[in-house]
Each structure stands twice: as structure tokens, then as C-alpha cells.
Scaffold this motif. Sequence first.
Motif, PDB file in Angstrom:
ATOM      1  N   THR A  45       9.740   8.594  -0.487  1.00 14.97           N
ATOM      2  CA  THR A  45      10.538   9.386   0.619  1.00 14.97           C
ATOM      3  C   THR A  45       9.823   9.660   1.808  1.00 14.97           C
ATOM      4  O   THR A  45       8.771   9.280   1.990  1.00 14.97           O
ATOM      5  CB  THR A  45      10.646  11.199   0.033  1.00 14.97           C
ATOM      6  OG1 THR A  45       9.392  11.638  -0.182  1.00 14.97           O
ATOM      7  CG2 THR A  45      11.515  11.084  -1.508  1.00 14.97           C
ATOM      8  N   SER A  46      10.699   9.875   3.033  1.00 15.42           N
ATOM      9  CA  SER A  46      10.025  10.175   4.088  1.00 15.42           C
ATOM     10  C   SER A  46       8.706  11.282   4.396  1.00 15.42           C
ATOM     11  O   SER A  46       7.845  11.335   4.886  1.00 15.42           O
ATOM     12  CB  SER A  46      10.908  10.422   5.269  1.00 15.42           C
ATOM     13  OG  SER A  46      11.887  11.615   5.025  1.00 15.42           O
ATOM     14  N   LEU A  47       9.110  12.206   3.322  1.00 15.64           N
ATOM     15  CA  LEU A  47       7.942  13.222   3.249  1.00 15.64           C
ATOM     16  C   LEU A  47       6.646  12.682   2.770  1.00 15.64           C
ATOM     17  O   LEU A  47       5.673  13.015   3.136  1.00 15.64           O
ATOM     18  CB  LEU A  47       8.554  14.325   2.256  1.00 15.64           C
ATOM     19  CG  LEU A  47       9.453  15.277   3.058  1.00 15.64           C
ATOM     20  CD1 LEU A  47      10.307  16.138   1.855  1.00 15.64           C
ATOM     21  CD2 LEU A  47       8.837  16.421   3.784  1.00 15.64           C
ATOM     22  N   LYS A  55       0.893  11.790   9.009  1.00 15.08           N
ATOM     23  CA  LYS A  55       1.955  11.796  10.153  1.00 15.08           C
ATOM     24  C   LYS A  55       2.788  12.978   9.940  1.00 15.08           C
ATOM     25  O   LYS A  55       3.172  13.536   8.935  1.00 15.08           O
ATOM     26  CB  LYS A  55       2.641  10.682  10.382  1.00 15.08           C
ATOM     27  CG  LYS A  55       1.741   9.301  10.550  1.00 15.08           C
ATOM     28  CD  LYS A  55       2.926   8.132  10.771  1.00 15.08           C
ATOM     29  CE  LYS A  55       2.002   6.774  10.939  1.00 15.08           C
ATOM     30  NZ  LYS A  55       1.425   6.967  12.075  1.00 15.08           N
ATOM     31  N   ALA A  56       3.137  13.558  11.187  1.00 15.12           N
ATOM     32  CA  ALA A  56       4.150  14.601  11.123  1.00 15.12           C
ATOM     33  C   ALA A  56       5.622  14.023  10.730  1.00 15.12           C
ATOM     34  O   ALA A  56       5.721  12.948  11.017  1.00 15.12           O
ATOM     35  CB  ALA A  56       4.565  15.096  12.519  1.00 15.12           C
ATOM     36  N   HIS A  57       6.117  14.824   9.656  1.00 11.67           N
ATOM     37  CA  HIS A  57       7.359  14.307   9.361  1.00 11.67           C
ATOM     38  C   HIS A  57       8.527  14.052  10.240  1.00 11.67           C
ATOM     39  O   HIS A  57       9.100  13.194  10.282  1.00 11.67           O
ATOM     40  CB  HIS A  57       7.877  15.411   8.201  1.00 11.67           C
ATOM     41  CG  HIS A  57       9.193  15.092   7.367  1.00 11.67           C
ATOM     42  ND1 HIS A  57      10.316  15.477   7.185  1.00 11.67           N
ATOM     43  CD2 HIS A  57       9.222  13.630   6.824  1.00 11.67           C
ATOM     44  CE1 HIS A  57      11.059  14.816   6.549  1.00 11.67           C
ATOM     45  NE2 HIS A  57      10.481  13.745   6.091  1.00 11.67           N
ATOM     46  N   GLY A  75      21.783   0.600   5.654  1.00  8.96           N
ATOM     47  CA  GLY A  75      22.370   1.327   4.632  1.00  8.96           C
ATOM     48  C   GLY A  75      22.028   0.848   3.198  1.00  8.96           C
ATOM     49  O   GLY A  75      22.249   1.944   2.296  1.00  8.96           O
ATOM     50  N   ARG A  76      21.236  -0.228   3.016  1.00  7.79           N
ATOM     51  CA  ARG A  76      20.892  -0.639   1.544  1.00  7.79           C
ATOM     52  C   ARG A  76      19.598  -0.042   1.544  1.00  7.79           C
ATOM     53  O   ARG A  76      19.237  -0.044   0.229  1.00  7.79           O
ATOM     54  CB  ARG A  76      21.044  -2.129   1.574  1.00  7.79           C
ATOM     55  CG  ARG A  76      22.234  -2.946   1.562  1.00  7.79           C
ATOM     56  CD  ARG A  76      21.960  -4.623   1.124  1.00  7.79           C
ATOM     57  NE  ARG A  76      21.648  -5.073   2.522  1.00  7.79           N
ATOM     58  CZ  ARG A  76      20.295  -5.542   2.504  1.00  7.79           C
ATOM     59  NH1 ARG A  76      19.544  -5.756   1.441  1.00  7.79           N
ATOM     60  NH2 ARG A  76      20.139  -6.367   3.373  1.00  7.79           N
ATOM     61  N   ASN A  77      18.733   0.364   2.334  1.00  7.55           N
ATOM     62  CA  ASN A  77      17.241   0.491   1.969  1.00  7.55           C
ATOM     63  C   ASN A  77      16.858   2.004   2.549  1.00  7.55           C
ATOM     64  O   ASN A  77      15.717   2.384   2.393  1.00  7.55           O
ATOM     65  CB  ASN A  77      16.372  -0.408   2.901  1.00  7.55           C
ATOM     66  CG  ASN A  77      16.633  -1.731   2.278  1.00  7.55           C
ATOM     67  OD1 ASN A  77      16.226  -1.940   1.108  1.00  7.55           O
ATOM     68  ND2 ASN A  77      17.348  -2.717   2.796  1.00  7.55           N
ATOM     69  N   PHE A  78      17.833   2.618   3.494  1.00  8.79           N
ATOM     70  CA  PHE A  78      17.413   4.107   3.741  1.00  8.79           C
ATOM     71  C   PHE A  78      18.589   5.018   3.341  1.00  8.79           C
ATOM     72  O   PHE A  78      19.820   4.670   3.773  1.00  8.79           O
ATOM     73  CB  PHE A  78      17.454   4.255   5.128  1.00  8.79           C
ATOM     74  CG  PHE A  78      16.028   3.500   5.611  1.00  8.79           C
ATOM     75  CD1 PHE A  78      14.878   4.145   5.650  1.00  8.79           C
ATOM     76  CD2 PHE A  78      16.047   1.958   6.086  1.00  8.79           C
ATOM     77  CE1 PHE A  78      13.652   3.462   5.923  1.00  8.79           C
ATOM     78  CE2 PHE A  78      14.788   1.593   6.697  1.00  8.79           C
ATOM     79  CZ  PHE A  78      13.741   2.197   6.288  1.00  8.79           C
ATOM     80  N   TYR A  98      14.708  11.199   4.373  1.00  7.60           N
ATOM     81  CA  TYR A  98      15.043   9.873   3.563  1.00  7.60           C
ATOM     82  C   TYR A  98      14.643   9.494   2.374  1.00  7.60           C
ATOM     83  O   TYR A  98      13.218   9.661   2.269  1.00  7.60           O
ATOM     84  CB  TYR A  98      15.006   8.991   4.850  1.00  7.60           C
ATOM     85  CG  TYR A  98      15.604   8.837   6.083  1.00  7.60           C
ATOM     86  CD1 TYR A  98      16.937   8.045   5.931  1.00  7.60           C
ATOM     87  CD2 TYR A  98      15.405   9.654   7.282  1.00  7.60           C
ATOM     88  CE1 TYR A  98      17.874   8.183   7.034  1.00  7.60           C
ATOM     89  CE2 TYR A  98      16.406   9.680   8.128  1.00  7.60           C
ATOM     90  CZ  TYR A  98      17.602   9.040   8.024  1.00  7.60           C
ATOM     91  OH  TYR A  98      18.407   9.043   9.287  1.00  7.60           O
ATOM     92  N   TYR A  99      15.084   8.897   1.492  1.00  7.51           N
ATOM     93  CA  TYR A  99      14.777   8.008   0.684  1.00  7.51           C
ATOM     94  C   TYR A  99      14.643   6.841   1.057  1.00  7.51           C
ATOM     95  O   TYR A  99      15.609   6.371   1.860  1.00  7.51           O
ATOM     96  CB  TYR A  99      15.737   8.341  -0.708  1.00  7.51           C
ATOM     97  CG  TYR A  99      15.614   9.261  -1.489  1.00  7.51           C
ATOM     98  CD1 TYR A  99      14.379   9.624  -2.468  1.00  7.51           C
ATOM     99  CD2 TYR A  99      16.224  10.506  -1.359  1.00  7.51           C
ATOM    100  CE1 TYR A  99      14.222  10.565  -3.197  1.00  7.51           C
ATOM    101  CE2 TYR A  99      16.257  11.571  -2.021  1.00  7.51           C
ATOM    102  CZ  TYR A  99      15.208  11.673  -3.109  1.00  7.51           C
ATOM    103  OH  TYR A  99      15.011  12.878  -3.688  1.00  7.51           O
TER     104      TYR A  99
END
Length: 244
Positions: A45-47, A55-57, A75-78, A98-99
Motif C-alpha cells: 500500500t501507499s501507506l 516519506k509523507a503519505h 489500472g492493472r497495477n494501482f 493506493y494498493y
Amino acid sequence: MKTFNSFRAQEEKEQNNQITIPFTVKEAEETYELVTAVNGQAVTTSLRVAEYFGKAHKDVLKAIRALECSNDFQGRNFSPSFYTRDLPNGGTKKDPMYYMTRDGFTFLAMGFTGKVAAQFKENYINAFNQMEDILRSGQENRYALSVLKSELVKVNKNLRKAITAGRLKYGNAYGPAGDIPSSFSLYEQDSFIKNVKNIMAHVNNALLTAYFLNTELQKKDETIQELEQTIKRIRLETSKVLGY
């Protein structure tokens, strides 16, 4: 934006390749902290990326949205999602996140430079490799058990510390009582689900015992308060009789 079900699976390695599964507590923790499985696919995840790379989220979100990649790749990867954040006033707020797949992470991490960032990227790629090997080998149960074991180690350690500190302060009566355990056990010969059910049964019984003990404690507190009021009245009446 497409969801995880539309993510294309990574190409499988040759069947004769050796698979390394992280079954030690340390390896399981390292993999679980960085990469997880959603719908049978290794993702992060972006988190987690923001936290791991320091880094800041909001900056990671900005970097993802600014990636110069095709809509198909995006679309396939995020996959956009959200997480619930606690607010100071006791409320909650849904914030974006984001995943991302291995390919998504790799594309994003190209912009992370420096010697430390390079080591972090290597660790992340290793975590992806381990999770994908786990998913391909069908040994998610053993991996889940290793993660559960690592968490129980922490819980049991905290319980022992609390019991030791409590007995020093309140006496030996402090600690396990009734169905309240001093630690939780894991049975590696059993499935992950069976172990979770066993632990939850202990938690359920412990809570019921704690509720009962709390009720009894409140009753005793009420009795003590009544006795204090009675003693106060007796003293007052005695002082009147004796002319104090």
C-alpha cells in the motif's frame, strides 16, 4: 479504475525452482510488514511505502498520480482505496490510499534515489518475492501461522511484563484469574483457522471473567462506601451523646 480482480498475475517461475518460505518469526514479520496478499496476489500500500521510505503519505500519493505510465498499466497495477484515520475529537475520517502490485511498486520506486533508498527497494522486492512464492506454493497456512506466532510472542511478552509489574505493586494476587490466561498458546500442528478460533475462545472467556470480576469489584466498592457512611453516622451520633 480497475480493482484487484483485474490485476494480471506475475509470470510463474519454473516449477523446478527452489521456493524459500519465510517461516521464522523475524522473516515472517519483515515480509508481513511490507507486503500482503489480496485476492491471491502480492500487494503493498501507499501507506506502507510512505512509512518504510520515510516519506509523507501525501507525497507518495502525489507521485503515484503523476506517474507517466499508460492508463492500462495504471489500472492493472494501482487500485485506489481508503483508510480510516482517528481524529483528535474522537471521530474518524476516510483518507485516500493506493494498493499496488510488484510492477506498480517498481515503477513508483524508480523515483526513489540514494544508497538508503536502494537498500529499502531491495528489501521490498525480496518481500514481494517471498509473498509470491508463498502464494504459488499454496502454503499460506504455514505463513499465516508464522505471522500469528510472531504476534503472540509480543502479546505474551507484554502479559508477562504486566503481571510482574502488577505483583510488585499490588501483590501476588495480581494476574491470571479464572479463565483469564497468563499467555496464549499456538499449536503449529493445527491450521491457522483452528488456532485463531482457539485464541478467540480464550479471549471470549477472559472477557466474560473480567466482566464478572469488575461487577464484583463494583459491588464491594458500594459495600465499602455504605460501611464508610455507617461509620460516619455512628461517629456523629457518638459525639452528640458524649458531647464532643
